[in-house]
Design a protein around this motif. Structure first.
Motif, PDB file in Angstrom:
ATOM      1  N   GLY A  75       0.796  -1.232  -0.343  1.00 30.73           N
ATOM      2  CA  GLY A  75      -0.122   0.123   0.409  1.00 30.73           C
ATOM      3  C   GLY A  75       0.392   1.054  -0.340  1.00 30.73           C
ATOM      4  O   GLY A  75       1.753   0.888  -0.010  1.00 30.73           O
ATOM      5  N   THR A  76       0.231   2.394  -0.575  1.00 24.72           N
ATOM      6  CA  THR A  76       1.097   3.976  -0.397  1.00 24.72           C
ATOM      7  C   THR A  76       0.215   4.626   0.447  1.00 24.72           C
ATOM      8  O   THR A  76      -1.393   4.884   0.696  1.00 24.72           O
ATOM      9  CB  THR A  76       1.242   4.107  -1.584  1.00 24.72           C
ATOM     10  OG1 THR A  76      -0.244   4.519  -2.236  1.00 24.72           O
ATOM     11  CG2 THR A  76       2.134   2.845  -2.591  1.00 24.72           C
ATOM     12  N   GLY A  77       1.151   5.522   0.887  1.00 29.20           N
ATOM     13  CA  GLY A  77       0.217   7.126   1.339  1.00 29.20           C
ATOM     14  C   GLY A  77      -0.245   6.807   2.865  1.00 29.20           C
ATOM     15  O   GLY A  77      -0.468   5.999   2.938  1.00 29.20           O
ATOM     16  N   PRO A 123     -13.465   0.588  17.967  1.00 29.81           N
ATOM     17  CA  PRO A 123     -13.059   0.900  18.052  1.00 29.81           C
ATOM     18  C   PRO A 123     -12.300   2.173  17.303  1.00 29.81           C
ATOM     19  O   PRO A 123     -11.788   2.027  18.425  1.00 29.81           O
ATOM     20  CB  PRO A 123     -15.038   1.838  18.283  1.00 29.81           C
ATOM     21  CG  PRO A 123     -14.899   0.965  19.815  1.00 29.81           C
ATOM     22  CD  PRO A 123     -13.800  -0.276  19.247  1.00 29.81           C
ATOM     23  N   GLY A 124     -12.119   3.220  16.576  1.00 30.80           N
ATOM     24  CA  GLY A 124     -11.286   4.298  16.897  1.00 30.80           C
ATOM     25  C   GLY A 124     -11.167   5.183  15.184  1.00 30.80           C
ATOM     26  O   GLY A 124     -11.218   4.762  14.769  1.00 30.80           O
ATOM     27  N   ASN A 125     -10.263   6.125  15.544  1.00 32.85           N
ATOM     28  CA  ASN A 125      -8.881   6.007  14.037  1.00 32.85           C
ATOM     29  C   ASN A 125      -8.091   5.290  14.187  1.00 32.85           C
ATOM     30  O   ASN A 125      -7.553   6.032  14.685  1.00 32.85           O
ATOM     31  CB  ASN A 125      -9.307   8.081  14.547  1.00 32.85           C
ATOM     32  CG  ASN A 125     -11.077   8.560  14.876  1.00 32.85           C
ATOM     33  OD1 ASN A 125     -11.695   8.388  14.029  1.00 32.85           O
ATOM     34  ND2 ASN A 125     -10.746   9.484  15.812  1.00 32.85           N
ATOM     35  N   TYR A 126      -7.953   5.819  12.943  1.00 29.04           N
ATOM     36  CA  TYR A 126      -7.082   4.724  12.405  1.00 29.04           C
ATOM     37  C   TYR A 126      -6.769   5.726  11.271  1.00 29.04           C
ATOM     38  O   TYR A 126      -6.591   5.938  10.794  1.00 29.04           O
ATOM     39  CB  TYR A 126      -7.151   3.250  11.720  1.00 29.04           C
ATOM     40  CG  TYR A 126      -7.443   2.400  13.399  1.00 29.04           C
ATOM     41  CD1 TYR A 126      -6.550   1.578  13.447  1.00 29.04           C
ATOM     42  CD2 TYR A 126      -8.537   2.614  13.596  1.00 29.04           C
ATOM     43  CE1 TYR A 126      -6.789   0.694  15.340  1.00 29.04           C
ATOM     44  CE2 TYR A 126      -9.732   1.302  14.634  1.00 29.04           C
ATOM     45  CZ  TYR A 126      -8.707   0.760  15.441  1.00 29.04           C
ATOM     46  OH  TYR A 126      -9.150  -0.066  15.953  1.00 29.04           O
ATOM     47  N   VAL A 127      -4.496   5.382  10.880  1.00 24.22           N
ATOM     48  CA  VAL A 127      -4.478   5.559   9.738  1.00 24.22           C
ATOM     49  C   VAL A 127      -3.700   4.521   9.099  1.00 24.22           C
ATOM     50  O   VAL A 127      -2.661   3.718   9.894  1.00 24.22           O
ATOM     51  CB  VAL A 127      -3.290   7.214  10.081  1.00 24.22           C
ATOM     52  CG1 VAL A 127      -2.687   7.111   8.587  1.00 24.22           C
ATOM     53  CG2 VAL A 127      -3.700   7.714  10.565  1.00 24.22           C
ATOM     54  N   LEU A 128      -4.418   4.356   7.925  1.00 27.09           N
ATOM     55  CA  LEU A 128      -3.305   2.750   7.332  1.00 27.09           C
ATOM     56  C   LEU A 128      -3.278   3.422   6.136  1.00 27.09           C
ATOM     57  O   LEU A 128      -2.799   4.820   5.473  1.00 27.09           O
ATOM     58  CB  LEU A 128      -5.122   1.805   7.224  1.00 27.09           C
ATOM     59  CG  LEU A 128      -6.243   1.573   8.653  1.00 27.09           C
ATOM     60  CD1 LEU A 128      -6.788   0.296   7.674  1.00 27.09           C
ATOM     61  CD2 LEU A 128      -4.477   0.905   8.994  1.00 27.09           C
ATOM     62  N   ARG A 129      -3.096   2.376   4.749  1.00 24.27           N
ATOM     63  CA  ARG A 129      -2.382   2.574   3.857  1.00 24.27           C
ATOM     64  C   ARG A 129      -3.366   2.370   2.679  1.00 24.27           C
ATOM     65  O   ARG A 129      -4.568   1.664   2.771  1.00 24.27           O
ATOM     66  CB  ARG A 129      -1.194   1.854   3.417  1.00 24.27           C
ATOM     67  CG  ARG A 129      -0.321   2.640   4.172  1.00 24.27           C
ATOM     68  CD  ARG A 129       1.316   1.320   4.041  1.00 24.27           C
ATOM     69  NE  ARG A 129       2.380   1.928   4.455  1.00 24.27           N
ATOM     70  CZ  ARG A 129       3.490   2.901   4.051  1.00 24.27           C
ATOM     71  NH1 ARG A 129       3.252   3.078   2.619  1.00 24.27           N
ATOM     72  NH2 ARG A 129       4.145   3.415   4.457  1.00 24.27           N
TER      73      ARG A 129
END
Length: 386
Positions: A75-77, A123-129
């Motif tokens: 993945g990217t970004g 549950p919550g806020n995640y930062v994935l690609r």
């Protein structure tokens, strides 16, 4: 109309036909019952054939398409994703598909079935690609510890960085400042943290402390510096690594479109070298509003005032020739790369002409630059972004 019976018909003759009709009715009802059973048997056989035949067709289709669609990863970004309270794995999969993180809901569910910890996703806020493999996405959610992360954009000064960290992490501003003071910076930073707290996303959960958070930011800067060969490329250009970071920080503050960054870097170098003197730039002066904004800690407008441009601050590049004393913000990797790989268009001026899109106009001569400034002025008369 005629009578059914005549007066000379016996009672026995009358009764016998009635009994015969009753027996015929009984046989008729029994026959109908048997016919219904036979029909049901036929229908059952047909439905069974349809079922098994349909199953065979579906199995054949499954075999034709194979495994559910999945990205190879990694993945990217960065893609922010929110997992809602009470979300099922299927609902999580739908959210990730919509965000462009995984290719299909079925691939996510299959990967979750293979990960024994998937049921513990919080549950919550995640930062994935973007375009992760389903297995990697599941692992990232499992390891996310509730999605406690903070994302720091490029172009923040240390003061702004610590304010955002304090708001997101729960650490006090004093704790974070103490961590910055204690951090081991690269030797070429000369003990000054400005420009060396790298903008990225950082975990806040688990055993993270104020010190480990800040140390992680410095380590991330050093990784980026290695990736762009900061030390080696700076020497080849005739600058110190700290001076390159200073150039990159100005580039970061002046434009936001990556394609414009190498051109802004060239303008800086052209002015520093004196190559723009014939085009109206005096005494190797950068004349950058971003450095004046830093001097006054004022980011309320893209303009600077005449009074500000007359200040004695060493960051006032309208009056002071050469680079300012140090970086004015935290540059990202694109700005660092641009500072090390400037374009060669011969430009001496630039100005943003659309603050919504980031469109920037470049010029060689002062006259062309004035025309571009008029475009900005006209834009600002209609926009509240200025």
């Amino acid at each position: 109309m005629s009578d059914l019976y005549t007066s000379d018909t016996s009672e026995e003759e009358i009764v016998r036909p009635r009994r015969q009709r009753r027996r015929r009715r009984k046989r008729s009802r029994f026959g109908s019952f048997v016919a219904v059973l036979a029909s049901l048997a036929v229908i059952g056989a047909v439905l069974g054939g349809v079922y098994y035949g349909g199953s065979a067709v579906l199995n054949s289709v499954d075999g034709l398409f194979g495994e559910p669609e999945d990205y190879p990863g990694p993945g990217t970004g960065e893609v922010p994703v929110t997992i809602e309270e009470g979300a099922t794995l299927r609902a999580m999969g739908a959210t990730l598909v919509e965000a462009g993180v995984v290719a299909s809901q079925d691939a996510f569910i299959a990967a979750a079935d293979q990960n024994p910890d998937a049921r513990s996703i919080q549950p919550g806020n995640y930062v994935l690609r973007s375009e992760m493999s389903a297995a990697d996405a599941v692992a990232a959610l499992v390891a996310g510890e509730g999605g406690e992360r903070v994302s720091l954009p490029e172009g923040l000064r240390v003061e702004q960085t610590l304010e955002r960290l304090a708001e997101a992490s729960g650490f006090s501003a004093e704790e974070l400042q103490a961590a910055v003071d204690a951090a081991t910076l690269p030797e070429y930073a000369e003990g000054e943290p400005e420009g060396f707290l790298f903008p990225a996303s950082y975990d806040l959960g688990g055993d993270v402390t104020a010190q480990s958070l800040v140390d992680g930011m410095v380590a991330r800067f050093e990784q980026a510096a290695t990736d762009v060969d900061l030390v080696g490329r700076a020497d080849a250009l005739g600058y110190t690594p700290r001076e390159i970071v200073t150039v990159a920080s100005i580039v970061q503050r002046e434009v936001r479109r990556e394609e414009d960054m190498p051109r802004v870097a060239e303008v800086i170098y052209n002015r520093l070298s004196g190559a723009c003197a014939a085009n109206g730039v005096p005494e190797q002066r950068l004349q950058m509003d971003s450095t004046v904004h830093y001097a006054f800690n004022d980011y309320s407008t893209v303009y600077t005032t005449q009074e500000q441009r007359q200040s004695d601050s060493p960051y006032n590049t309208y009056r002071v020739s050469g680079l300012p004393p140090g970086p004015i913000a935290s540059p990202g990797e694109a700005a660092l790369g641009a500072a090390l790989n400037p374009s060669s268009d011969g430009s001496c001026y630039f100005v943003a002409v659309n603050l919504e899109t980031g469109e920037t106009a470049f010029a060689v001569t002062e006259a062309d630059h004035r025309a571009n400034r008029e475009i900005l002025d006209a834009y600002c008369r209609e926009s509240d972004l200025c």
